[in-house]
Design an enzyme around this catalytic site. Structure first.
Site, PDB file in Angstrom:
ATOM      1  N   LYS A  52       0.992  -1.168   0.383  1.00 10.05           N
ATOM      2  CA  LYS A  52      -0.178  -0.114   0.484  1.00 10.05           C
ATOM      3  C   LYS A  52       1.083   0.970   0.387  1.00 10.05           C
ATOM      4  CE  LYS A  52      -3.868  -2.951   2.501  1.00 10.05           C
ATOM      5  NZ  LYS A  52      -4.656  -2.593   3.609  1.00 10.05           N
ATOM      6  N   TYR A  88     -12.161  -2.859  -3.079  1.00 12.77           N
ATOM      7  CA  TYR A  88     -12.594  -2.860  -1.465  1.00 12.77           C
ATOM      8  C   TYR A  88     -14.440  -2.744  -1.594  1.00 12.77           C
ATOM      9  CZ  TYR A  88      -8.253  -2.671   0.534  1.00 12.77           C
ATOM     10  OH  TYR A  88      -7.161  -2.825   0.717  1.00 12.77           O
ATOM     11  N   ASN A  99      -1.751   0.674   8.005  1.00 16.62           N
ATOM     12  CA  ASN A  99      -1.816  -2.162   7.731  1.00 16.62           C
ATOM     13  C   ASN A  99      -0.485  -2.484   6.500  1.00 16.62           C
ATOM     14  OD1 ASN A  99      -2.847  -2.006   5.897  1.00 16.62           O
ATOM     15  ND2 ASN A  99      -4.383  -2.861   7.809  1.00 16.62           N
ATOM     16  N   HIS A 156      -1.659  -5.917   1.200  1.00 18.36           N
ATOM     17  CA  HIS A 156      -3.158  -5.833   0.949  1.00 18.36           C
ATOM     18  C   HIS A 156      -2.762  -7.410   0.784  1.00 18.36           C
ATOM     19  CE1 HIS A 156      -6.934  -7.241  -0.861  1.00 18.36           C
ATOM     20  NE2 HIS A 156      -5.954  -7.158  -1.720  1.00 18.36           N
ATOM     21  N   GLU A 200      -9.754 -10.341  -7.652  1.00 21.38           N
ATOM     22  CA  GLU A 200      -9.013  -9.875  -7.580  1.00 21.38           C
ATOM     23  C   GLU A 200      -7.766  -9.343  -8.758  1.00 21.38           C
ATOM     24  OE1 GLU A 200      -9.389  -8.601  -3.270  1.00 21.38           O
ATOM     25  OE2 GLU A 200      -7.552  -9.453  -3.414  1.00 21.38           O
TER      26      GLU A 200
HETATM   27  P1  GDP Z   1      -7.603  -6.879   4.900  1.00 23.24           P
HETATM   28  O1  GDP Z   1      -7.914  -7.825   4.460  1.00 23.24           O
HETATM   29  O2  GDP Z   1      -6.873  -7.923   6.297  1.00 23.24           O
HETATM   30  O3  GDP Z   1      -6.711  -6.046   4.442  1.00 23.24           O
HETATM   31  O4  GDP Z   1      -9.279  -6.480   6.134  1.00 23.24           O
HETATM   32  P2  GDP Z   1     -10.023  -6.089   5.680  1.00 23.24           P
HETATM   33  O5  GDP Z   1     -10.703  -6.915   3.997  1.00 23.24           O
HETATM   34  O6  GDP Z   1     -10.817  -6.340   6.562  1.00 23.24           O
HETATM   35  O7  GDP Z   1      -9.639  -4.238   5.192  1.00 23.24           O
HETATM   36  C1  GDP Z   1      -9.571  -4.216   4.656  1.00 23.24           C
HETATM   37  C2  GDP Z   1      -8.474  -2.751   4.841  1.00 23.24           C
HETATM   38  O8  GDP Z   1      -9.233  -1.593   5.430  1.00 23.24           O
HETATM   39  C3  GDP Z   1      -7.709  -2.941   6.099  1.00 23.24           C
HETATM   40  O9  GDP Z   1      -6.064  -3.788   5.849  1.00 23.24           O
HETATM   41  C4  GDP Z   1      -7.327  -1.494   6.361  1.00 23.24           C
HETATM   42  O10 GDP Z   1      -6.997  -0.911   5.598  1.00 23.24           O
HETATM   43  C5  GDP Z   1      -8.392  -0.953   6.547  1.00 23.24           C
HETATM   44  N1  GDP Z   1      -9.791  -0.969   7.235  1.00 23.24           N
HETATM   45  C6  GDP Z   1     -10.071  -2.292   7.732  1.00 23.24           C
HETATM   46  N2  GDP Z   1     -11.220  -2.186   9.123  1.00 23.24           N
HETATM   47  C7  GDP Z   1     -10.756  -0.706   9.664  1.00 23.24           C
HETATM   48  C8  GDP Z   1     -11.559   0.248  10.531  1.00 23.24           C
HETATM   49  O11 GDP Z   1     -11.841  -0.160  11.654  1.00 23.24           O
HETATM   50  N3  GDP Z   1     -10.823   1.297  10.882  1.00 23.24           N
HETATM   51  C9  GDP Z   1      -9.772   1.328   9.879  1.00 23.24           C
HETATM   52  N4  GDP Z   1      -9.338   2.925   9.453  1.00 23.24           N
HETATM   53  N5  GDP Z   1      -9.341   1.118   8.939  1.00 23.24           N
HETATM   54  C10 GDP Z   1      -9.713  -0.357   8.711  1.00 23.24           C
HETATM   55 MG    MG Z   2      -9.583  -8.163   2.568  1.00 22.66          MG
END
Ligand code: GDP
Ligand code: MG
Length: 160
Positions: free
Chosen positions: A19, A59, A122, A125, A136
């Protein structure tokens, strides 16, 4: 020929993206190194500024979350490095290498656990299932951007 389709799942692929914060922090090399030293095969790699349209599709399942607008701004804030890694069980193994979504929960030794602190930054991805990975990869890469090649150490990484 070189096709080893009889090893179940060896040709599984996943999408990984460093990212914008990971690029800014010059972590691209260390991240790639973890996948290479594990034994996975790089089959696609490019640096790009992800468009809002691409990110909205990527997303789409999160578009009702409160953090969705800031997530899109973050992901659009600078270049990302997108890659496709191939190997046995690569989707699940990559999620384990990457660590928990929330870096506060990510174990030391994982990419997020070693290099990040907050869920909003974080650094990486990774696709979360084989089906999602296929969608994807099709979203981020053209077929012609994905390389078919054989690692010369294949017989040392897998039982032939
Ligand atoms: P991943 O698959 O581990 O990347 O997680 P998800 O698919 O649930 O979410 C996608 C991305 O959205 C995450 O990697 C974070 O960058 C962001 N994200 C997810 N949950 C949160 C949250 O509660 N707060 C914020 N600020 N960002 C979030
Ligand atoms: Mg995810």
């Amino acid at each position: 020929v070189f096709c080893r389709a009889y090893i179940p799942g060896v040709r599984e692929r996943t999408l990984v993206a460093v990212k914008p914060d990971g690029v800014q922090r010059r972590l691209v090399g260390q991240i790639i190194q973890r996948f290479e030293t594990r034994g996975f095969k790089l089959v696609g790699l490019k640096m790009l500024q992800a468009s809002e349209d691409l990110l909205a599709q990527h997303y789409a399942s999160l578009n009702r979350k409160p953090f969705y607008p800031s997530l899109l701004r973050y992901m659009n804030s600078g270049p990302v490095v997108a890659m496709v890694w191939e190997g046995h069980n690569v989707v699940k193994s990559t999620r384990m290498l990457v660590g928990d979504t929330n870096p506060a929960e990510a174990k030391p030794g994982t990419i997020r656990g070693d290099f990040s602190i907050h869920i909003s930054r974080n650094i990486i991805h990774a696709s979360d299932s084989v089906e999602v990975a296929q969608a994807e990869i099709a979203l981020w890469f053209r077929r012609s951007e994905l390389m078919e090649w054989e690692c010369c150490d294949h017989g040392s990484v897998y039982q032939l």
